[in-house]
Scaffold this motif. Structure first.
Motif, PDB file in Angstrom:
ATOM      1  N   SER A   1       0.357  -1.630  -6.796  1.00 27.27           N
ATOM      2  CA  SER A   1       0.086  -0.984  -8.074  1.00 27.27           C
ATOM      3  C   SER A   1      -1.322  -0.407  -8.150  1.00 27.27           C
ATOM      4  N   ASP A   2      -2.287  -1.018  -7.462  1.00 27.11           N
ATOM      5  CA  ASP A   2      -3.650  -0.503  -7.562  1.00 27.11           C
ATOM      6  C   ASP A   2      -3.876   0.719  -6.670  1.00 27.11           C
ATOM      7  N   TRP A   3      -2.864   1.160  -5.966  1.00 29.56           N
ATOM      8  CA  TRP A   3      -2.949   2.403  -5.217  1.00 29.56           C
ATOM      9  C   TRP A   3      -2.474   3.585  -6.061  1.00 29.56           C
ATOM     10  N   ARG A   4      -1.972   3.308  -7.245  1.00 32.89           N
ATOM     11  CA  ARG A   4      -1.373   4.323  -8.099  1.00 32.89           C
ATOM     12  C   ARG A   4      -2.302   4.693  -9.241  1.00 32.89           C
ATOM     13  N   VAL A   5      -2.276   5.951  -9.627  1.00 34.03           N
ATOM     14  CA  VAL A   5      -3.145   6.452 -10.697  1.00 34.03           C
ATOM     15  C   VAL A   5      -2.272   7.220 -11.672  1.00 34.03           C
TER      16      VAL A   5
ATOM     17  N   GLU B   1     -10.168  -1.877   2.770  1.00 33.03           N
ATOM     18  CA  GLU B   1      -8.749  -1.649   2.516  1.00 33.03           C
ATOM     19  C   GLU B   1      -7.889  -2.479   3.459  1.00 33.03           C
ATOM     20  N   GLU B   2      -8.342  -2.608   4.708  1.00 34.00           N
ATOM     21  CA  GLU B   2      -7.562  -3.389   5.662  1.00 34.00           C
ATOM     22  C   GLU B   2      -7.470  -4.845   5.256  1.00 34.00           C
ATOM     23  N   ALA B   3      -8.476  -5.326   4.526  1.00 30.12           N
ATOM     24  CA  ALA B   3      -8.521  -6.731   4.160  1.00 30.12           C
ATOM     25  C   ALA B   3      -7.783  -7.026   2.867  1.00 30.12           C
ATOM     26  N   GLU B   4      -7.295  -5.955   2.165  1.00 33.12           N
ATOM     27  CA  GLU B   4      -6.650  -6.180   0.874  1.00 33.12           C
ATOM     28  C   GLU B   4      -5.324  -6.901   1.050  1.00 33.12           C
ATOM     29  N   PRO B   5      -4.962  -7.780   0.092  1.00 28.55           N
ATOM     30  CA  PRO B   5      -3.657  -8.442   0.149  1.00 28.55           C
ATOM     31  C   PRO B   5      -2.549  -7.426  -0.070  1.00 28.55           C
ATOM     32  N   GLN B   6      -1.395  -7.702   0.461  1.00 31.23           N
ATOM     33  CA  GLN B   6      -0.272  -6.785   0.347  1.00 31.23           C
ATOM     34  C   GLN B   6       0.490  -7.044  -0.943  1.00 31.23           C
ATOM     35  N   ASP B   7      -0.075  -6.537  -2.041  1.00 29.97           N
ATOM     36  CA  ASP B   7       0.593  -6.592  -3.332  1.00 29.97           C
ATOM     37  C   ASP B   7       1.702  -5.555  -3.336  1.00 29.97           C
ATOM     38  N   LYS B   8       2.930  -5.987  -3.286  1.00 27.10           N
ATOM     39  CA  LYS B   8       4.035  -5.059  -3.122  1.00 27.10           C
ATOM     40  C   LYS B   8       4.264  -4.203  -4.360  1.00 27.10           C
ATOM     41  N   GLY B   9       4.114  -4.725  -5.549  1.00 20.37           N
ATOM     42  CA  GLY B   9       4.225  -3.926  -6.766  1.00 20.37           C
ATOM     43  C   GLY B   9       5.545  -3.175  -6.830  1.00 20.37           C
ATOM     44  N   GLY B  10       5.633  -2.231  -7.805  1.00 18.24           N
ATOM     45  CA  GLY B  10       6.771  -1.319  -7.872  1.00 18.24           C
ATOM     46  C   GLY B  10       8.001  -1.966  -8.468  1.00 18.24           C
ATOM     47  N   SER B  11       9.083  -1.172  -8.495  1.00 20.06           N
ATOM     48  CA  SER B  11      10.297  -1.595  -9.186  1.00 20.06           C
ATOM     49  C   SER B  11      11.334  -2.190  -8.255  1.00 20.06           C
ATOM     50  N   GLY B  12      11.092  -2.170  -6.942  1.00 21.24           N
ATOM     51  CA  GLY B  12      12.037  -2.766  -6.008  1.00 21.24           C
ATOM     52  C   GLY B  12      13.233  -1.901  -5.705  1.00 21.24           C
TER      53      GLY B  12
END
Length: 309
Positions: free
Chosen positions: A303-307, A67-78
């Motif tokens: 987005s990949d943290w959301r279910v 998890e620490e190595a994952e890129p910071q995909d910001k995702g979401g609606s802003g």
């Protein structure tokens, strides 16, 4: 009197949230003399005579390094962060000491509900929900309870019902949780306004220090990436809990409407629900999921943290 959910509620609706807070730490649970329960993330805090019977109720996240190595995909609606209610937050290393007052074999703690209403809660690690009295519910503006969704619960007197609500903010000392899953019941007991259950306590690593008459609360944020003060495990557990509740109650509602068989042994045990009752529960968990999603978007949760259901 301690409220505990019936089998379906424990296994389905609340099992995920039970490990939401301390899922990234090794948490130990043991019984103190006199019947009180203590928790710690450090085995050295367990009294020698209690170590044999101490239980591990959470284990380290085995995927922390990845998890620490994952890129910071910001995702979401802003959405702007100020557009969504967020707790004040805690440094990951900060420990908040909260005074406790003895109440029989349990403890009372002072709380603040919805940023303004003071109340006394009984600390109850056996209650999956935060539960409040009808009197406190009225003080925070809850009305027309007959129109609220309800759930069956077991008490010392048998099966009762709680009305489901969402508490905007619940503070214990400096520790604050927002959009708290909660219920209203007149069967909680006397001498306090509510039960401080696991839907609040699992927001934090918590330890009850009976001899010291205090409760210790620490941020449950792991060592990896975090957004809005929470790591991937916290966000995914929250999302999964709400989404799974929506899925299973939706299946139950379809079974009630169509008469189709339901292949869910736990939900089959529930009696007394109407299709209208189930729809209210679906709407309740949909509302909690939407609140969580707005918080996630404001915090830039990937987005990949959301279910979703």
């Amino acid at each position: 009197m301690t409220l505990k959910p019936v089998s379906m509620l424990t296994v389905m609706a609340l099992s995920a949230i039970t490990i939401a807070g301390p899922a990234r730490a090794q948490i130990y649970k043991w019984n103190e003399e006199g019947g009180s329960v203590s928790f710690s993330d450090d085995a050295r805090n367990i009294p020698v005579k209690s170590r044999k019977d101490a239980q591990i109720i959470a284990t380290p996240d085995q995927n922390k390094k990845s998890e620490e190595a994952e890129p910071q995909d910001k995702g979401g609606s802003g959405l702007a962060p100020q557009a969504v209610a967020q707790p004040a937050g805690m440094r990951s290393d900060k420990v908040i000491n909260v005074p406790l007052k003895s109440h029989g074999f349990s403890y009372l703690v002072d709380t603040e509900v919805n940023r303004g209403t003071r109340a006394s809660f009984l600390v109850d690690t056996g209650a999956s929900f935060v539960i409040i009295s009808p009197e406190l519910a009225k003080k925070i503006g809850v009305s027309n309870m007959d129109n609220l969704p309800k759930m069956p619960v077991t008490t010392a007197g048998g099966v009762s019902w709680i009305y489901l609500i969402e508490i905007e903010s619940l503070k214990v000392g400096e520790a604050e949780a927002v959009h708290v899953e909660a219920g209203v019941s007149s069967s909680i007991g006397e001498g306090f306004d509510g039960l401080l259950g696991m839907s609040f306590l699992n927001e934090f690593i918590h330890q009850i220090d009976g001899p010291g008459s205090k409760m210790l609360l620490k941020s449950a944020r792991g060592a990896g990436q975090s957004f809005g003060g929470h790591d991937k495990g916290w966000w995914r557990t929250k999302y999964t809990h709400y989404s799974e509740s929506i899925r299973r109650f939706t299946a139950y509602r379809e079974s009630l409407v169509t008469g189709a068989p339901l292949d869910d042994p736990e939900i089959k045990k529930v009696k007394g629900f109407t299709e209208k009752d189930v729809k209210k529960i679906i709407d309740y968990y949909t509302g909690l999921l939407n609140s969580l999603d707005r918080r996630a978007s404001a915090a830039g949760v990937p987005s990949d943290w959301r279910v979703y259901p």
